[in-house]
Design a protein around this motif. Sequence first.
Motif, mmCIF file in Angstrom:
data_model
loop_
_atom_site.group_PDB
_atom_site.id
_atom_site.type_symbol
_atom_site.label_atom_id
_atom_site.label_comp_id
_atom_site.label_asym_id
_atom_site.label_seq_id
_atom_site.Cartn_x
_atom_site.Cartn_y
_atom_site.Cartn_z
ATOM 1 N N ASP A 336 7.493 -7.811 -3.872
ATOM 2 C CA ASP A 336 6.241 -8.123 -4.544
ATOM 3 C C ASP A 336 5.333 -6.892 -4.532
ATOM 4 O O ASP A 336 5.266 -6.151 -3.547
ATOM 5 C CB ASP A 336 5.535 -9.281 -3.833
ATOM 6 C CG ASP A 336 6.338 -10.569 -3.902
ATOM 7 O OD1 ASP A 336 7.131 -10.722 -4.854
ATOM 8 O OD2 ASP A 336 6.187 -11.416 -2.990
ATOM 9 N N ILE A 337 4.642 -6.685 -5.636
ATOM 10 C CA ILE A 337 3.701 -5.569 -5.715
ATOM 11 C C ILE A 337 2.366 -6.012 -5.131
ATOM 12 O O ILE A 337 1.787 -7.015 -5.561
ATOM 13 C CB ILE A 337 3.519 -5.123 -7.179
ATOM 14 C CG1 ILE A 337 4.856 -4.606 -7.727
ATOM 15 C CG2 ILE A 337 2.446 -4.052 -7.282
ATOM 16 C CD1 ILE A 337 4.809 -4.254 -9.192
ATOM 17 N N GLU A 338 1.912 -5.287 -4.132
ATOM 18 C CA GLU A 338 0.632 -5.632 -3.520
ATOM 19 C C GLU A 338 -0.505 -5.295 -4.484
ATOM 20 O O GLU A 338 -0.534 -4.208 -5.063
ATOM 21 C CB GLU A 338 0.442 -4.865 -2.208
ATOM 22 C CG GLU A 338 1.417 -5.268 -1.120
ATOM 23 C CD GLU A 338 1.055 -4.647 0.214
ATOM 24 O OE1 GLU A 338 -0.083 -4.136 0.333
ATOM 25 O OE2 GLU A 338 1.906 -4.674 1.106
ATOM 26 N N PRO A 339 -1.421 -6.211 -4.677
ATOM 27 C CA PRO A 339 -2.535 -5.933 -5.594
ATOM 28 C C PRO A 339 -3.429 -4.823 -5.059
ATOM 29 O O PRO A 339 -3.599 -4.680 -3.841
ATOM 30 C CB PRO A 339 -3.282 -7.275 -5.653
ATOM 31 C CG PRO A 339 -2.912 -7.977 -4.387
ATOM 32 C CD PRO A 339 -1.521 -7.558 -4.064
ATOM 33 N N TRP A 340 -3.960 -4.046 -5.982
ATOM 34 C CA TRP A 340 -4.905 -3.013 -5.586
ATOM 35 C C TRP A 340 -6.193 -3.657 -5.097
ATOM 36 O O TRP A 340 -6.633 -4.693 -5.611
ATOM 37 C CB TRP A 340 -5.196 -2.101 -6.772
ATOM 38 C CG TRP A 340 -6.272 -1.087 -6.461
ATOM 39 C CD1 TRP A 340 -6.113 0.113 -5.859
ATOM 40 C CD2 TRP A 340 -7.671 -1.224 -6.722
ATOM 41 N NE1 TRP A 340 -7.312 0.754 -5.721
ATOM 42 C CE2 TRP A 340 -8.294 -0.048 -6.248
ATOM 43 C CE3 TRP A 340 -8.463 -2.222 -7.314
ATOM 44 C CZ2 TRP A 340 -9.673 0.158 -6.350
ATOM 45 C CZ3 TRP A 340 -9.829 -2.011 -7.412
ATOM 46 C CH2 TRP A 340 -10.423 -0.836 -6.937
ATOM 47 N N ARG A 369 -7.990 8.862 -0.541
ATOM 48 C CA ARG A 369 -7.299 7.576 -0.535
ATOM 49 C C ARG A 369 -6.768 7.297 0.865
ATOM 50 O O ARG A 369 -6.264 8.188 1.547
ATOM 51 C CB ARG A 369 -6.145 7.567 -1.549
ATOM 52 C CG ARG A 369 -5.427 6.224 -1.660
ATOM 53 C CD ARG A 369 -4.584 6.177 -2.934
ATOM 54 N NE ARG A 369 -5.435 6.256 -4.121
ATOM 55 C CZ ARG A 369 -5.036 6.759 -5.288
ATOM 56 N NH1 ARG A 369 -3.817 7.242 -5.430
ATOM 57 N NH2 ARG A 369 -5.862 6.782 -6.312
ATOM 58 N N ASP A 370 -6.917 6.039 1.286
ATOM 59 C CA ASP A 370 -6.415 5.594 2.588
ATOM 60 C C ASP A 370 -6.895 6.476 3.729
ATOM 61 O O ASP A 370 -6.149 6.833 4.642
ATOM 62 C CB ASP A 370 -4.886 5.548 2.595
ATOM 63 C CG ASP A 370 -4.332 4.521 1.622
ATOM 64 O OD1 ASP A 370 -5.021 3.515 1.380
ATOM 65 O OD2 ASP A 370 -3.219 4.727 1.100
ATOM 66 N N GLY A 371 -8.179 6.853 3.650
ATOM 67 C CA GLY A 371 -8.792 7.565 4.758
ATOM 68 C C GLY A 371 -8.445 9.032 4.866
ATOM 69 O O GLY A 371 -8.642 9.636 5.926
ATOM 70 N N ALA A 372 -7.940 9.639 3.793
ATOM 71 C CA ALA A 372 -7.560 11.049 3.868
ATOM 72 C C ALA A 372 -7.788 11.744 2.543
ATOM 73 O O ALA A 372 -7.706 11.133 1.473
ATOM 74 C CB ALA A 372 -6.094 11.191 4.284
ATOM 75 N N LEU A 373 -8.058 13.044 2.606
ATOM 76 C CA LEU A 373 -8.144 13.874 1.418
ATOM 77 C C LEU A 373 -6.722 14.207 0.975
ATOM 78 O O LEU A 373 -5.862 14.577 1.775
ATOM 79 C CB LEU A 373 -8.905 15.165 1.727
ATOM 80 C CG LEU A 373 -9.101 16.129 0.553
ATOM 81 C CD1 LEU A 373 -10.002 15.511 -0.521
ATOM 82 C CD2 LEU A 373 -9.672 17.461 1.039
ATOM 83 N N ARG A 374 -6.481 14.081 -0.328
ATOM 84 C CA ARG A 374 -5.145 14.312 -0.869
ATOM 85 C C ARG A 374 -5.252 15.152 -2.131
ATOM 86 O O ARG A 374 -6.330 15.251 -2.737
ATOM 87 C CB ARG A 374 -4.447 12.985 -1.171
ATOM 88 C CG ARG A 374 -4.322 12.082 0.055
ATOM 89 C CD ARG A 374 -3.882 10.679 -0.319
ATOM 90 N NE ARG A 374 -3.943 9.775 0.822
ATOM 91 C CZ ARG A 374 -2.914 9.446 1.599
ATOM 92 N NH1 ARG A 374 -1.722 9.952 1.347
ATOM 93 N NH2 ARG A 374 -3.067 8.627 2.613
ATOM 94 N N ALA A 375 -4.108 15.725 -2.531
ATOM 95 C CA ALA A 375 -4.092 16.545 -3.741
ATOM 96 C C ALA A 375 -2.710 16.482 -4.370
ATOM 97 O O ALA A 375 -1.698 16.339 -3.687
ATOM 98 C CB ALA A 375 -4.446 17.988 -3.412
ATOM 99 N N ARG A 376 -2.688 16.597 -5.694
ATOM 100 C CA ARG A 376 -1.425 16.672 -6.417
ATOM 101 C C ARG A 376 -1.598 17.559 -7.640
ATOM 102 O O ARG A 376 -2.714 17.712 -8.169
ATOM 103 C CB ARG A 376 -0.928 15.291 -6.826
ATOM 104 C CG ARG A 376 -1.799 14.562 -7.809
ATOM 105 C CD ARG A 376 -1.065 13.353 -8.412
ATOM 106 N NE ARG A 376 -0.905 12.247 -7.488
ATOM 107 C CZ ARG A 376 0.253 11.865 -6.965
ATOM 108 N NH1 ARG A 376 1.356 12.527 -7.256
ATOM 109 N NH2 ARG A 376 0.327 10.833 -6.159
#
Length: 441
Positions: A336-340, A369-376
Amino acid sequence: MAQRVQAEARVPALSAALHRADRPLWQVQVGGAGPESQFRIGSVTKTFTAVLALQARDDGLLDLDDPIGHHLDVPAHGDLTVRRLLSHTSGLQREPYGDVWDTLLAPDADGLLAELDKAERVLPTARRFHYSNLGFSVLGHAVARLRGGTWAEVLEDRILRPLRLAATTVQPTGRAVTGYLVEAYSDHAKPEPPADFGGVGPAGQLWSTAADMARWAAFLADPAAVDPGAEVLTPSTLDEMRWPLATTDEALWGTAFGLGLMIFPQGDRIVHVGHGGAMPGFLAGVYGRRPAPEGLGDGTPRAMGCAVLGSSGTAIATTELPHKLLAASVEEDPADIEPWAPGEAAPQEYRSVLGRWWGEGFEYVFFWRDGALRARDADDPPGRPPATFAPVPDRTDVLRGVSGREAGELLRLTRDADGAVVRMHWATYRFTRDQQSFAGE
């Protein structure tokens, strides 16, 4: 699918099980097998020995780059490191000295180590992958002695009991099935002789059930879901074990070895991890499917593992079936896909970092996101995990990459007089809000 393999590959007894966190255990037995039937799992045993070695490392008893001679009194090959033995890159010959597969008489632990000077190093160390039962046997006895017991005792205490793998044993129980050689040109099945492999035990001695092995495979793929208290091993250490260190074929990169684990790419950033096993009269395939990377949503549930155990030493379809069952489970019954759900806002000190930046002429997106800085990279496909950063203690405006692109490198923030971040340096490369040449123009 399992019934077809049993019939077409002519397996006297076949047992399969699939473990996933969101569904009851699935099992099927065909031929002379029952749910509690034990099969020999052969080299799947190596995954247990590998976990024992990494436990010892995490407990400070050894380093992966220690020469094995630091922990065992051996007459030769003491310079081979733990890491090389785990990844089958030591160059050590495949089997112990002597014709153990002719006689089915294996040396005990002391005998195996005493005759190590009669074993060849058939390839230069670190030259390439070369599978070695002897290397894993030496490693298992080294770890056992560091713990002050035999390999079997340490295995029971540190893995089988904590993970509740009660049906996994060093010696067969009364529920063990017979292994066979099924003749190629008739339907006659010849019983293979039982054999205790003594000092070679850390490389291939264990017996188990499909249900136990499906749980073990799920642990190897997703330890946080199976062992949430990290009683056996931390998720970060399993990540380390799953990192490919050597391909098994220089031209066909279809299988790799990490630290004691086989890694099978499945496409779209999905991998199966575990091991196959072969002993006289038995074949086994035990593999887990990694949870989907962030954003991929391929339907893989948590704690997904599959085991197929068979009582024919020649039915290679037995070892291939787990991969098919794992794929079919995800395709026909996806998780199942967890809702955002809304999350917390980025901390004030990082809000001016969020958004698009340019580095080396390419565009990147930084986000919280989720308590952290991220980059892509702005052009990354959705399934590629982003880089994730964590603040460096006692260094203002300095973060370190903890996963993803440039893991381990620093991200330095430069602010203007108002405190807004106007420039960044990631792995020393300059990042700016507009596209600039290396001359800053």
